[in-house]
Write a protein that holds these residues in place. Structure first.
Motif, PDB file in Angstrom:
ATOM      1  N   GLU A   1      13.805  -4.313  -9.634  1.00 51.92           N
ATOM      2  CA  GLU A   1      13.236  -2.960  -9.680  1.00 51.92           C
ATOM      3  C   GLU A   1      11.875  -3.028 -10.364  1.00 51.92           C
ATOM      4  O   GLU A   1      11.521  -4.047 -10.955  1.00 51.92           O
ATOM      5  CB  GLU A   1      14.165  -2.000 -10.427  1.00 51.92           C
TER       6      GLU A   1
ATOM      7  N   GLU B   1      10.884  -1.459 -13.032  1.00 51.94           N
ATOM      8  CA  GLU B   1      11.016  -1.478 -14.486  1.00 51.94           C
ATOM      9  C   GLU B   1      11.148  -2.898 -15.035  1.00 51.94           C
ATOM     10  O   GLU B   1      10.788  -3.148 -16.177  1.00 51.94           O
ATOM     11  CB  GLU B   1      12.213  -0.631 -14.933  1.00 51.94           C
TER      12      GLU B   1
ATOM     13  N   ASP C   1       1.344   7.863  -9.283  1.00 50.25           N
ATOM     14  CA  ASP C   1       0.716   7.982  -7.965  1.00 50.25           C
ATOM     15  C   ASP C   1      -0.318   9.100  -8.040  1.00 50.25           C
ATOM     16  O   ASP C   1       0.034  10.253  -8.299  1.00 50.25           O
ATOM     17  CB  ASP C   1       1.785   8.303  -6.921  1.00 50.25           C
TER      18      ASP C   1
ATOM     19  N   THR D   1       0.487  12.125  -5.382  1.00 49.03           N
ATOM     20  CA  THR D   1       1.629  13.004  -5.637  1.00 49.03           C
ATOM     21  C   THR D   1       1.676  13.494  -7.072  1.00 49.03           C
ATOM     22  O   THR D   1       2.298  14.505  -7.348  1.00 49.03           O
ATOM     23  CB  THR D   1       2.953  12.285  -5.313  1.00 49.03           C
TER      24      THR D   1
ATOM     25  N   ARG E   1       3.184  11.926  -9.511  1.00 53.93           N
ATOM     26  CA  ARG E   1       4.433  11.473 -10.127  1.00 53.93           C
ATOM     27  C   ARG E   1       4.473   9.945 -10.128  1.00 53.93           C
ATOM     28  O   ARG E   1       3.829   9.301  -9.318  1.00 53.93           O
ATOM     29  CB  ARG E   1       5.637  12.016  -9.357  1.00 53.93           C
TER      30      ARG E   1
ATOM     31  N   GLU F   1       6.693   8.109  -9.048  1.00 50.74           N
ATOM     32  CA  GLU F   1       7.703   7.736  -8.070  1.00 50.74           C
ATOM     33  C   GLU F   1       7.017   7.057  -6.896  1.00 50.74           C
ATOM     34  O   GLU F   1       6.102   7.612  -6.296  1.00 50.74           O
ATOM     35  CB  GLU F   1       8.452   8.973  -7.575  1.00 50.74           C
ATOM     36  N   TRP F   2       7.481   5.865  -6.584  1.00 51.57           N
ATOM     37  CA  TRP F   2       6.898   5.080  -5.505  1.00 51.57           C
ATOM     38  C   TRP F   2       7.980   4.753  -4.498  1.00 51.57           C
ATOM     39  O   TRP F   2       9.146   4.599  -4.850  1.00 51.57           O
ATOM     40  CB  TRP F   2       6.301   3.787  -6.052  1.00 51.57           C
ATOM     41  N   GLY F   3       7.589   4.623  -3.261  1.00 48.42           N
ATOM     42  CA  GLY F   3       8.516   4.150  -2.249  1.00 48.42           C
ATOM     43  C   GLY F   3       8.634   2.640  -2.356  1.00 48.42           C
ATOM     44  O   GLY F   3       7.644   1.939  -2.544  1.00 48.42           O
TER      45      GLY F   3
ATOM     46  N   SER G   1       3.078   4.676  -1.338  1.00 46.39           N
ATOM     47  CA  SER G   1       3.037   6.044  -1.835  1.00 46.39           C
ATOM     48  C   SER G   1       4.015   6.898  -1.043  1.00 46.39           C
ATOM     49  O   SER G   1       4.163   6.735   0.167  1.00 46.39           O
ATOM     50  CB  SER G   1       1.626   6.614  -1.698  1.00 46.39           C
ATOM     51  N   LYS G   2       4.673   7.822  -1.706  1.00 42.63           N
ATOM     52  CA  LYS G   2       5.603   8.721  -1.033  1.00 42.63           C
ATOM     53  C   LYS G   2       4.912   9.927  -0.420  1.00 42.63           C
ATOM     54  O   LYS G   2       5.550  10.756   0.207  1.00 42.63           O
ATOM     55  CB  LYS G   2       6.680   9.198  -2.013  1.00 42.63           C
TER      56      LYS G   2
END
Length: 145
Positions: A71, A73, A98, A101, A103, A105-107, A130-131
Motif C-alpha cells: 500500500e 502507507e 491530489d 480533487t 484529497r 485519495e489516489w487510484g 488521479s481519481k
C-alpha cells in the motif's frame, strides 16, 4: 464632466478585468496540472525505488507481491533493511494531496490488475492515478496520466 469620466473609467476597467479573468483561470489550472505531474512522478519514483530494493533483496517482501509495496502507507512508514538490522528506509515523506480533487485519495493498480481498470485488486501497488474524472487543458483525462 467628472461623472462622465468616472463612468468611462469604470467601464474600461470592467472590460480589462473581464479579459484578464480567463487568463487567470488557465494559469491556476496549469499550476494544478504541473503539481499533479510532479506528485505522480514522485510517487511512481518511490514505488520504483521500493521495487529496486526488493529486487536486490535489501528488504523483505510478501510472497506474491512481485516486489511492489502492499500500500502507499508502506512507502511513508518505511521498511526494515536487511535481516538483523533495525534501520529503516522511507521512500516518501508523506502521501501528497491530489491537487485536482483536493484529497489524499489516489487510484491504485496492482501488477495483477488490467491496465485500464478502475478497481484495485489489493495485492500490491504497481501504479497510481488521479481519481478525478475531469479533463485537462489538452483534452486528456487526469485519471489517464
Amino acid at each position: 464632466m467628472t461623472l462622465l469620466e468616472l463612468i468611462i473609467a469604470a467601464s474600461i476597467l470592467l472590460i480589462l478585468s473581464s479579459a484578464a479573468l480567463p487568463i487567470f483561470r488557465f494559469t491556476v489550472v496549469r499550476q494544478k496540472e504541473a503539481e499533479l505531474h510532479r506528485d505522480l512522478r514522485e510517487m511512481r519514483d518511490a514505488i520504483d525505488r521500493y521495487k529496486d530494493y526488493s529486487d536486490r533483496n535489501l528488504i523483505r517482501v510478501a510472497a506474491g507481491s512481485e516486489g511492489y509495496p502492499p500500500e502507499l502507507e508502506t512507502l511513508v512508514k518505511g521498511v526494515r533493511i536487511g535481516v538483523g538490522d533495525s534501520s529503516k528506509v522511507r521512500f516518501l515523506r508523506r502521501v501528497p494531496i491530489d491537487p485536482i480533487t483536493g484529497r489524499a485519495e489516489w487510484g491504485l493498480r496492482s501488477i495483477q490488475d488490467d491496465p485500464g481498470t478502475t478497481s484495485w485488486g489489493g495485492n500490491n501497488v504497481y501504479d497510481i492515478y488521479s481519481k478525478s474524472q475531469a479533463s485537462a487543458l489538452d483534452g486528456s483525462r487526469y485519471s489517464d496520466w
